[in-house]
Design a protein around this motif. Structure first.
Motif, mmCIF file in Angstrom:
data_model
loop_
_atom_site.group_PDB
_atom_site.id
_atom_site.type_symbol
_atom_site.label_atom_id
_atom_site.label_comp_id
_atom_site.label_asym_id
_atom_site.label_seq_id
_atom_site.Cartn_x
_atom_site.Cartn_y
_atom_site.Cartn_z
ATOM 1 N N LEU A 122 0.829 -1.203 0.000
ATOM 2 C CA LEU A 122 0.000 0.000 0.000
ATOM 3 C C LEU A 122 0.863 1.252 0.000
ATOM 4 O O LEU A 122 0.549 2.230 -0.671
ATOM 5 N N GLY A 123 1.951 1.229 0.727
ATOM 6 C CA GLY A 123 2.861 2.373 0.756
ATOM 7 C C GLY A 123 3.478 2.619 -0.604
ATOM 8 O O GLY A 123 3.574 3.752 -1.067
ATOM 9 N N ILE A 124 3.896 1.565 -1.275
ATOM 10 C CA ILE A 124 4.477 1.699 -2.609
ATOM 11 C C ILE A 124 3.431 2.225 -3.580
ATOM 12 O O ILE A 124 3.702 3.092 -4.396
ATOM 13 N N THR A 125 2.206 1.748 -3.487
ATOM 14 C CA THR A 125 1.129 2.221 -4.349
ATOM 15 C C THR A 125 0.857 3.692 -4.106
ATOM 16 O O THR A 125 0.670 4.458 -5.037
ATOM 17 N N ALA A 126 0.870 4.120 -2.851
ATOM 18 C CA ALA A 126 0.597 5.521 -2.537
ATOM 19 C C ALA A 126 1.663 6.429 -3.134
ATOM 20 O O ALA A 126 1.360 7.491 -3.656
ATOM 21 N N VAL A 127 2.918 6.009 -3.075
ATOM 22 C CA VAL A 127 3.985 6.820 -3.640
ATOM 23 C C VAL A 127 3.855 6.887 -5.158
ATOM 24 O O VAL A 127 3.998 7.938 -5.761
ATOM 25 N N SER A 128 3.567 5.770 -5.792
ATOM 26 C CA SER A 128 3.488 5.761 -7.244
ATOM 27 C C SER A 128 2.203 6.411 -7.745
ATOM 28 O O SER A 128 2.080 6.709 -8.917
ATOM 29 N N ALA A 129 1.244 6.665 -6.847
ATOM 30 C CA ALA A 129 -0.017 7.275 -7.248
ATOM 31 C C ALA A 129 0.087 8.785 -7.365
ATOM 32 O O ALA A 129 -0.881 9.434 -7.700
ATOM 33 N N GLN A 130 1.247 9.360 -7.086
ATOM 34 C CA GLN A 130 1.417 10.798 -7.222
ATOM 35 C C GLN A 130 1.363 11.201 -8.691
ATOM 36 O O GLN A 130 1.924 10.530 -9.543
ATOM 37 N N THR A 131 0.694 12.311 -8.947
ATOM 38 C CA THR A 131 0.651 12.869 -10.293
ATOM 39 C C THR A 131 1.805 13.847 -10.427
ATOM 40 O O THR A 131 1.978 14.732 -9.588
ATOM 41 N N HIS A 132 2.588 13.704 -11.470
ATOM 42 C CA HIS A 132 3.745 14.566 -11.687
ATOM 43 C C HIS A 132 3.319 15.835 -12.419
ATOM 44 O O HIS A 132 2.622 15.779 -13.426
ATOM 45 N N ILE A 133 3.756 16.974 -11.881
ATOM 46 C CA ILE A 133 3.398 18.278 -12.416
ATOM 47 C C ILE A 133 4.647 18.916 -13.018
ATOM 48 O O ILE A 133 5.665 19.073 -12.342
ATOM 49 N N THR A 134 4.559 19.289 -14.313
ATOM 50 C CA THR A 134 5.713 19.912 -14.986
ATOM 51 C C THR A 134 5.373 21.239 -15.656
ATOM 52 O O THR A 134 6.280 21.949 -16.068
ATOM 53 N N THR A 135 4.085 21.565 -15.794
ATOM 54 C CA THR A 135 3.682 22.789 -16.495
ATOM 55 C C THR A 135 2.623 23.538 -15.695
ATOM 56 O O THR A 135 1.981 22.973 -14.802
ATOM 57 N N ALA A 136 2.419 24.805 -16.053
ATOM 58 C CA ALA A 136 1.376 25.611 -15.416
ATOM 59 C C ALA A 136 0.000 25.008 -15.684
ATOM 60 O O ALA A 136 -0.869 25.009 -14.809
ATOM 61 N N ALA A 137 -0.210 24.471 -16.871
ATOM 62 C CA ALA A 137 -1.498 23.856 -17.207
ATOM 63 C C ALA A 137 -1.759 22.637 -16.328
ATOM 64 O O ALA A 137 -2.883 22.429 -15.849
ATOM 65 N N GLU A 138 -0.734 21.820 -16.087
ATOM 66 C CA GLU A 138 -0.902 20.649 -15.213
ATOM 67 C C GLU A 138 -1.172 21.091 -13.780
ATOM 68 O O GLU A 138 -1.956 20.463 -13.074
ATOM 69 N N LEU A 139 -0.537 22.177 -13.357
ATOM 70 C CA LEU A 139 -0.781 22.712 -12.026
ATOM 71 C C LEU A 139 -2.246 23.134 -11.903
ATOM 72 O O LEU A 139 -2.905 22.846 -10.905
#
Length: 80
Positions: free
Chosen positions: A18-35
């Protein structure tokens, strides 16, 4: 006694997964639009992958209940 040990070992293994899943469930933000898209899932888990310059970007505040890991990066020039 062996059954208790196996049960504890199984529960511990599940928590690790579950801990590994929680870490990998993060959405990566690289642009203002993604933010800005964070408003579509205000309970989500996000991580910055680079600095984001909001200069000239129109921003409308929203209620955010999730997590945002800056990952040593920053959001610059954000104006309300």
């Amino acid at each position: 006694m062996k059954q208790i040990y196996l049960k504890i070992k199984s529960v511990f293994f599940i928590y690790i997964l579950l801990g590994i899943t929680a870490v990998s469930a993060q959405t990566h933000i690289t642009t203002a639009a993604e933010l800005d898209e964070m408003r579509n899932d205000a309970n989500g888990s996000y991580i910055l992958d680079n600095d984001i310059d909001m200069n000239g970007v129109s921003w409308t505040p929203f209620e955010f209940y999730g997590t945002l890991d800056g990952n040593s990066f920053s959001i610059k020039n954000l104006e309300l």
